[in-house]
Each structure stands twice: as C-alpha cells, then as structure tokens.
Design an enzyme around this catalytic site. Structure first.
Site, PDB file in Angstrom:
ATOM      1  N   ALA A   1       0.847  -1.192   0.000  1.00 45.93           N
ATOM      2  CA  ALA A   1       0.000   0.000   0.000  1.00 45.93           C
ATOM      3  C   ALA A   1       0.885   1.246   0.000  1.00 45.93           C
ATOM      4  O   ALA A   1       2.050   1.184   0.387  1.00 45.93           O
ATOM      5  CB  ALA A   1      -0.926   0.006   1.210  1.00 45.93           C
ATOM      6  N   PHE A   2       0.294   2.384  -0.410  1.00 44.64           N
ATOM      7  CA  PHE A   2       1.102   3.594  -0.586  1.00 44.64           C
ATOM      8  C   PHE A   2       1.695   4.099   0.716  1.00 44.64           C
ATOM      9  O   PHE A   2       2.679   4.826   0.720  1.00 44.64           O
ATOM     10  CB  PHE A   2       0.279   4.701  -1.261  1.00 44.64           C
ATOM     11  CG  PHE A   2      -0.608   5.471  -0.318  1.00 44.64           C
ATOM     12  CD1 PHE A   2      -0.143   6.620   0.297  1.00 44.64           C
ATOM     13  CD2 PHE A   2      -1.898   5.053  -0.037  1.00 44.64           C
ATOM     14  CE1 PHE A   2      -0.949   7.339   1.178  1.00 44.64           C
ATOM     15  CE2 PHE A   2      -2.707   5.749   0.837  1.00 44.64           C
ATOM     16  CZ  PHE A   2      -2.232   6.897   1.447  1.00 44.64           C
ATOM     17  N   LYS A   3       1.083   3.712   1.855  1.00 44.60           N
ATOM     18  CA  LYS A   3       1.580   4.209   3.137  1.00 44.60           C
ATOM     19  C   LYS A   3       3.006   3.735   3.427  1.00 44.60           C
ATOM     20  O   LYS A   3       3.672   4.268   4.315  1.00 44.60           O
ATOM     21  CB  LYS A   3       0.636   3.802   4.270  1.00 44.60           C
ATOM     22  CG  LYS A   3      -0.684   4.552   4.202  1.00 44.60           C
ATOM     23  CD  LYS A   3      -1.560   4.291   5.423  1.00 44.60           C
ATOM     24  CE  LYS A   3      -2.850   5.091   5.357  1.00 44.60           C
ATOM     25  NZ  LYS A   3      -3.835   4.538   4.408  1.00 44.60           N
ATOM     26  N   ASP A   4       3.481   2.735   2.674  1.00 44.09           N
ATOM     27  CA  ASP A   4       4.870   2.290   2.818  1.00 44.09           C
ATOM     28  C   ASP A   4       5.859   3.436   2.582  1.00 44.09           C
ATOM     29  O   ASP A   4       6.889   3.506   3.241  1.00 44.09           O
ATOM     30  CB  ASP A   4       5.187   1.164   1.816  1.00 44.09           C
ATOM     31  CG  ASP A   4       4.634  -0.183   2.279  1.00 44.09           C
ATOM     32  OD1 ASP A   4       4.574  -0.411   3.502  1.00 44.09           O
ATOM     33  OD2 ASP A   4       4.275  -1.000   1.417  1.00 44.09           O
TER      34      ASP A   4
ATOM     35  N   GLY B   1       5.725   5.817   5.644  1.00 47.10           N
ATOM     36  CA  GLY B   1       6.132   5.058   6.831  1.00 47.10           C
ATOM     37  C   GLY B   1       7.628   4.800   6.855  1.00 47.10           C
ATOM     38  O   GLY B   1       8.303   5.002   7.861  1.00 47.10           O
TER      39      GLY B   1
END
Ligand SMILES: *Cc1c(COP(=O)(O)O)cnc(C)c1O
Length: 437
Positions: free
Chosen positions: A105-108, A111
């Site tokens: 997911a893009f939150k990687d 993060g």
C-alpha cells in the site's frame, strides 16, 4: 526550514522537533514555512532522471537546510526500495501503482521515510538512547508503521491492536516481524487501544524512564515524501509523450495523499487539476458543493481506509488556499461512490480491460471516467494491491485474485503477540518491565 502549526498558536518548530512531536502543542498540523519551486531545468530533464534522483531533488527542497545531501540520499534510497509504475488501463486513463512496497500500500513510502528520518535525528542527538514508538491500529497503519521501522537502529516499535478485530492478512503483517517490533493483542476494541496509547503519553513517570514517540499519519516526515511519486509519475508520462494536461484523481480519506500532490503542484509540477475521490464518506465533496465543512461520524464501506468523517489534512488544504472555498474549487473537484458503484467499477474494468482494481483505486478510476475532459490525461492513484481486499474483490470477479509472493510470505510466517487486558495499569506495568530489561 521552520515548520508552523495550522492552528497558529504554537511556536515554529525545527524539522527535528516537528518530526519527533508529530502534532504541534496547539494540536495543529505542521506545515513547511515555504514551498519552493524547483528550477525549470529539473522539469525539462525529468524524463532522464530515475526515481531516486527525482525523490532526492524533491526531498532536498524541503530538508536540504537541515540534513546533509548524503544523508538525504541514503534515506531516499532506503525508503524507495520499490518502484511506482504508471500503467495504462484504457484510453487516456493510467494507474499509478503505489502497491509495490513491503505491505502493498502507498503508506509504505511515508512510513519508511519517517522511520529513517527519526532514526537520523535520534542518532545525532544521543547515540545509545532508545526511542519507543507506540502505535494503535485498526489494521493498516500498524503494518505500514511496523514494516517501515523494521530493523531501524535505535527504535523499538510497539503495535497495539484489538484482539479478533483485524483481518488475518493485516494481523500477519505486524505480528510476524520480530526484531524491534512487538505486537500487543489487546482484549478490547480499537478505542481501547487508542486510549492506552494516549494515557501512556500523558503518564509522567513512564515518560521519565522511556522516550515515547507516536508515528502519527499527520507527521510531516510521513506527509511530504508522498509528493515523490507524483513527480515520478509525471516523468514516466513525459517519456511516453503523455504529459500534457495531466489530471490526478486521488482516492482520499484523511487527505494526506492528495495534499502532498497539491504540494508537488506548488513546487512547479505541471498538472492541470486534481480530483478527490471519496466513498460514501463525502465530507469534502459536500464542502465543495456548499462551502461548509461539516464533519460527521464515518460510515463503514468496502473502501475502508477511506472511512474518515473528519479528514485531518483538511487543515493543511485550508492553509494552502487561504481558507477560500472558491480558490479550492479552481484546483480540485470531488466525487463520491457507494459500495454498489465501487463493485460495479471493479467488475467492469476487469471484464473490459483485464485490470484488477482494489476498492480504493476503483473510486479513483471512476472519478476519472466520469470527469476527464477531451485532451486530458488522467492518472488515478492505485493505493493498495487488490489482494489486500481479497474476499471483497473475489466476490465481485467470481474468480481468484493472484496473491503476490510478498503477501504469501507474510501468511506463511508464525504469529507472535503478547496478550494484555484493556486496563492502562497492565500496559503501564508492561512498559516499565521492558525498560528495566
Ligand atoms: C490510507 C489509504 C487511503 C487514504 O489516503 P489519505 O492520505 O488518508 O487520504 C486510500 N487508500 C488506501 C488503500 C489507504 O490505505
């Protein structure tokens, strides 16, 4: 570069302070005091640069006064250990695939970047001192944060999650990691987990023996790096001769992702306009229509990472547009889709074009399909891999969704968690015991 609070009641912070605090003391969100335009030359040559070079140039524009170039380069390269390809789905509609990272997911991106920047500041301050990041999760934040911090020096991560209330895929992504990551399975719900985290931050004794930090999604070190992939998408389109009149459509919940795109635009990225795609939680669309921002409790949908009733980054958009709804309307339009419409889109796009959307990306695709004008090139952000929403997507397609090896690896590993009650006293004792180990 200094960072100011969107509530304007807190002193400006240095980058190190803004990253360590997350939220400003007046509960506002930090914003960079300047958004500088990148030189014309950068955009002229962008198609000859790779993702790391593009991201390093963007990162230097924000962080170059506070972090030396070699350190920024290293943080960028470590963060972006995966690509963000632009893939044609049909006609003038392209998918910017942001799901090739460790948790799909893009939150990687945010993060991983934040973890490395925090580690950089901690290492500079006082080598040997450990920082403990505590984070409550209802599913996806836990996996992006835990994987982002995995193996990062000087930082321990404790993920609190409600027992029996996250999907198996989500649970495996933060309970199987080991190393510096610990998962606490709380006998309670998500609100209990959040309460435990908040109480720990307010507990004086705990804070005197441990250095506690949150890994909040509003942190500037998670928010700003999301601008990287807009530039990278533009470079790819330019290589294909498709970079004229680009429209980005962003599936939005807390509006961090789209706000980073607006920042990229201010930095000179040639974009025509933006579309914010919502599920039934359409607070932003209503704001565009009526000029009034009226938060309300979120409703559950199949695009659940967008189930937000009071998007926190709205404050940042207001700052960027001087609180003028007319100014916002010039740059951004909105749309909203029901679960039924999302299902229909997923089914149709698969049947017609053979492309499998996840429920969030489906809102993005449909937003373009309904609004793109002649001559424009549309790019929607495909924010997660469809296999993360396997049951939903398979029920629509009527056939199995291929599961990437990365996800299979998580599923085959052994879950390790520590079960605790939902009483703060137990969590407090657990943290104290850890500190004396
Ligand atoms: C978090 C998330 C979103 C929403 O992003 P915001 O930055 O909160 O607007 C969309 N899709 C997926 C898959 C997400 O995990």
């Amino acid at each position: 570069m200094k960072y100011y609070s969107t509530n304007h009641q807190a002193p400006p912070a240095t980058l190190a302070e803004a990253v360590k605090k997350g939220l400003a003391p007046d509960r506002g969100l930090y914003m960079p005091e300047r958004i500088d335009r990148l030189p014309e030359k950068f955009f002229r040559d962008i198609e000859n640069l790779d993702f790391h070079e593009i991201a390093a140039a963007v990162a230097t524009s924000f962080f170059g006064e506070d972090i030396p170039a070699d350190a920024i380069g290293k943080i960028v390269c470590d963060t972006l250990c995966f690509d963000t390809p632009v893939v044609n789905v049909c006609g003038d509609i392209f998918s910017l695939e942001l799901f090739h990272g460790p948790t799909l997911a893009f939150k990687d991106v945010g993060g991983r970047f934040m973890a490395r920047m925090l580690s950089y500041f901690i290492g500079k301050e006082d080598a040997g001192r450990k920082v403990t990041v505590i984070v409550a999760t209802s599913g996806d934040t836990g996996s992006a944060v835990a994987n982002g911090f995995l193996g990062v020096k000087g930082i321990d991560v404790i993920v609190l999650y409600p027992e029996g209330k996250v999907s198996e895929i989500q649970e495996k992504q933060f309970t199987t990691l080991g190393q510096n990551i610990t998962a606490l399975e709380v006998a309670g719900n998500f609100d209990d987990c959040q309460r435990l985290v908040k109480s720990a931050f307010m507990d004086e004794e705990l804070n005197s023996i441990l250095t506690l930090t949150s890994a909040n999604s509003i942190n500037v070190a998670r928010f700003l790096p999301q601008a990287f992939y807009y530039f990278n998408a533009y470079a790819q389109l330019k290589r294909e001769g498709k970079a004229k009149d680009v429209v980005f459509c962003v599936p939005s919940g807390n509006f961090g992702n789209i706000t980073a795109g607006l920042v990229a635009w201010r930095m000179g990225l040639p974009v025509r306009r933006f579309i914010a795609a919502n599920n039934r939680n359409d607070i932003f669309l209503k704001y565009l229509e009526t000029g009034r921002y009226e938060p309300r409790p979120s409703v559950q949908t199949i695009a659940n990472a967008m189930d937000v009733g009071d998007p926190s980054n709205f404050a940042r958009i207001m700052e960027m547009y001087g609180h003028s709804v007319d100014a916002v309307r010039k740059d951004i339009s909105g749309c909203s889709y029901t679960d039924g419409e999302i299902r229909k889109t997923i089914g149709e796009v698969f049947r017609k074009y053979g492309y499998i959307l996840d429920p969030h990306g489906a809102c993005g695709f449909q937003g373009l399909s309904d609004n793109l004008e002649k001559g424009e090139t549309g790019v929607f952000l495909e924010t997660a891999h469809p296999a993360k929403f396997k049951d939903t997507v398979e029920s629509i397609l009527g056939q199995p969704v291929p599961v990437p090896q990365k996800l299979k690896d998580f599923m085959s590993r052994e879950k390790k968690s520590i079960r605790i009650s939902n009483r703060f006293e137990d969590f407090r004792q657990y943290l104290k015991d850890r500190s004396t180990e």
